[in-house]
Scaffold this motif. Structure first.
Motif, short mmCIF file in Angstrom:
data_model
loop_
_atom_site.label_atom_id
_atom_site.label_comp_id
_atom_site.label_asym_id
_atom_site.label_seq_id
_atom_site.Cartn_x
_atom_site.Cartn_y
_atom_site.Cartn_z
N TRP A 153 -25.87 26.00 67.71
CA TRP A 153 -24.54 26.00 68.33
C TRP A 153 -23.43 25.69 67.33
CZ3 TRP A 153 -25.07 27.97 72.97
CH2 TRP A 153 -26.31 27.85 73.59
N LEU A 154 -23.78 25.55 66.06
CA LEU A 154 -22.77 25.17 65.06
C LEU A 154 -21.59 26.15 65.08
CD1 LEU A 154 -22.12 23.21 62.72
CD2 LEU A 154 -23.33 24.77 61.17
N GLY A 155 -21.88 27.43 65.26
CA GLY A 155 -20.83 28.46 65.26
C GLY A 155 -19.85 28.33 66.41
N HIS A 156 -20.16 27.50 67.41
CA HIS A 156 -19.20 27.28 68.50
C HIS A 156 -18.06 26.38 68.03
CE1 HIS A 156 -21.69 29.27 71.35
NE2 HIS A 156 -21.24 28.65 72.42
N SER A 157 -18.30 25.60 66.96
CA SER A 157 -17.30 24.61 66.54
C SER A 157 -16.82 24.81 65.11
CB SER A 157 -17.88 23.20 66.63
OG SER A 157 -18.42 22.95 67.87
N ARG A 158 -17.44 25.70 64.36
CA ARG A 158 -17.03 25.94 62.96
C ARG A 158 -16.87 27.43 62.74
NH1 ARG A 158 -15.18 21.16 61.09
NH2 ARG A 158 -16.79 19.59 60.86
#
Ligand SMILES: Cc1cc2nc3c(=O)[nH]c(=O)nc-3n(C[C@H](O)[C@H](O)[C@H](O)COP(=O)(O)OP(=O)(O)OC[C@H]3O[C@@H](n4cnc5c(N)ncnc54)[C@H](O)[C@@H]3O)c2cc1C
Length: 465
Positions: A433-438
């Motif tokens: 889910w990192l791509g949801h915030s970065r």
């Protein structure tokens, strides 16, 4: 980065490590015990191939040099209280435990600094600061078990971020060992140091993916004369936000904690962890736990009269102020019990998201609606460090297999404006889910840093990125 690491001959590597460090420093997975198999998240337990327990920075360097040479993946372990799976071994990893690198080395009471080894429990650091008449204000409910190295690696937040910031703001220097065994000492005890890049930041909040923290230089603060704890019941979220603003302004920056609890969480926590003892006579729409650091008796009196004024103004419906440490501990108990309560809700899943406060009520409504549609009337508890925009959610699941469905509900609703992890870190559990915030560019830069510092990808592989 080079191709995924493959260890040539693990038995030969372990024999070399025993020769370097002594036989008691290398324990085979089974002999090391289950506490090395999984962090506090309890998810995906897996025994490491072996646990290596160096006693010094030089020994950490020796271990990493050998692992780097043969491409052996290593997972770094502190107190194992992490909630993101970061310290949980993946199959065939060696666990590098900091448990024998422990102790407070020095305290400079006049300069307000403390130097400690990375495996030192946070509570020991706090006590050493207090013995010198000062405070190390980082505070988490896991204080007895989590290590200062783990706190730095995860940039831990906790209860007093409102006044003192996250761990990053409390770290003056770091000594770390890179994946190839290079020791980088950046242990300066000065607040100001603009001589080039601030290399210690490479190891703060990077979850052990860029280096193993072995020693830290910490910033201490004056010890407050008293920490005054109050518990307030309010009508709703709007009143919580108004209370937060008024308490910050009215205490001239002395407000050190503001913890919010929604009634479903508070009721459950009181029932299961506080013997049913409620702090206030009747139920309210939301609750806040406030802590104000008093330098003198007049600060307590000002704080108490501020709460009185807020009751008269209708912002607070009811409130109680602890008169001593026992009463304060009783008020904190339902909030501090969050970690233990998870056990009674299995299968369950915990989240720690953050966002601007103004987005939080609509976000919570959206998540509750979608969760109810997917999981019926199972509990979805909400509480958190509201002053930091940090919301913790604990969802009880119909089946462990539903975790991904609920992940999607919680994370899709904050995409573009919130963070999938406010303080616990990405580890393995939030990696997808990192791509949801970065942004893609941010993640690309993280990958370049990782490749530069750990070209063989042996250090905490599969965590964060
Ligand atoms: C009851 C409870 C309450 C908690 N409350 C909070 C809270 O309020 N705020 C908060 O932020 N967290 C909280 N946590 C989570 C946890 O305590 C923190 O993340 C803590 O900082 C982890 O420290 P640790 O030593 O246990 O690290 P571990 O769990 O052992 O490791 C965590 C991560 O750091 C890496 N790591 C550990 N040590 C080192 C090192 N020396 N060098 C490099 N990498 C390292 C590991 O590889 C892993 O990726 C809580 C946990 C529990 C169980």
């Amino acid at each position: 980065m080079e191709s995924p690491p493959v260890s040539a001959d693990v038995d030969a590597l372990l024999a070399d490590l025993r020769a370097d460090l002594g036989p008691d420093a290398v324990l085979d997975g089974a002999a090391a015990g289950a506490r090395h198999h999984v962090d506090w998240s309890g998810k995906h337990a897996c025994p490491p191939r072996a646990v290596v327990r160096p006693r010094s920075t030089a020994e950490v360097a020796a271990v990493l040099r050998r692992c780097h040479a043969v491409g052996q993946p290593v997972v770094v372990q502190g107190g194992m209280t992490g909630l993101s799976g970061g310290a949980t071994p993946l199959p065939s990893e060696l666990a590098l435990s900091l448990e024998r690198i422990t102790g407070v080395e020095s305290v400079d009471a006049d300069g307000g600094t403390l130097r400690a080894l990375a495996g030192t429990p946070l509570a020991v650091v706090q006590a050493a600061a207090e013995d010198a008449g000062l405070a190390f204000p980082l505070d988490l409910a896991s204080r007895g078990s989590c290590t200062i190295g783990g706190n730095v690696a995860t940039n831990a937040g906790g209860n007093r971020v409102l006044r003192y910031g996250t761990t990053r703001e409390l770290v003056l220097g770091v000594e770390a060992v890179l994946a190839d065994g290079t020791v980088v000492s950046s242990l300066y005890p000065m607040l100001k140091n603009n001589a080039g890049y601030d290399v210690k930041q490479l190891f703060v909040g990077t979850e052990g993916t860029l280096g193993v923290v072995t020693r830290v230089e910490l910033r201490l603060h004056p010890l407050p004369a008293e920490r005054v704890t109050a518990f307030a019941g309010v009508a709703d979220f709007d009143a919580l936000v108004r209370l937060l603003g008024a308490a910050r302004r009215g205490t001239a920056g002395r407000l050190s904690a503001f913890e919010a609890m929604w009634p479903d969480y508070y009721d459950y926590a009181v029932r299961h962890a506080a013997g049913g003892a409620r702090a206030l006579a009747r139920p309210h729409g939301a609750y806040a736990l406030l802590e104000c650091e008093a330098a003198e008796t007049a600060d307590r009196e000002r704080f108490e009269s501020l709460l009185g004024e807020l009751m008269e103004a209708g912002i607070v419906e009811d409130a109680v102020v602890a008169r001593n440490l026992d009463e304060a501990a009783r008020l904190w108990r339902p909030r501090e019990a969050a970690g233990e309560l998870l056990g009674g809700l299995q299968p369950s899943i915990a989240y720690d998201v953050s966002m601007p406060l103004v987005r939080l009520p609509a976000y919570l409504d959206d998540v509750r609606r979608a969760f109810r549609a997917a999981q019926g009337d199972r509990p979805l508890f909400a509480f958190g460090h509201l002053g930091d925009g940090n919301l913790h959610l604990v969802a009880s699941l119909a089946s462990a297999a539903d975790a991904n469905q609920v992940d999607r509900i919680v994370y899709d609703a904050l995409r573009g404006f919130g963070s999938v992890t406010a303080e616990h870190g990405v580890g393995t559990l939030k990696r997808a889910w990192l791509g949801h915030s970065r942004t893609a560019e941010e993640i690309g830069l993280m990958r370049r840093l990782k490749a530069a510092l750990d070209p063989r990808g042996i250090l905490n592989p599969g965590r964060v990125l």
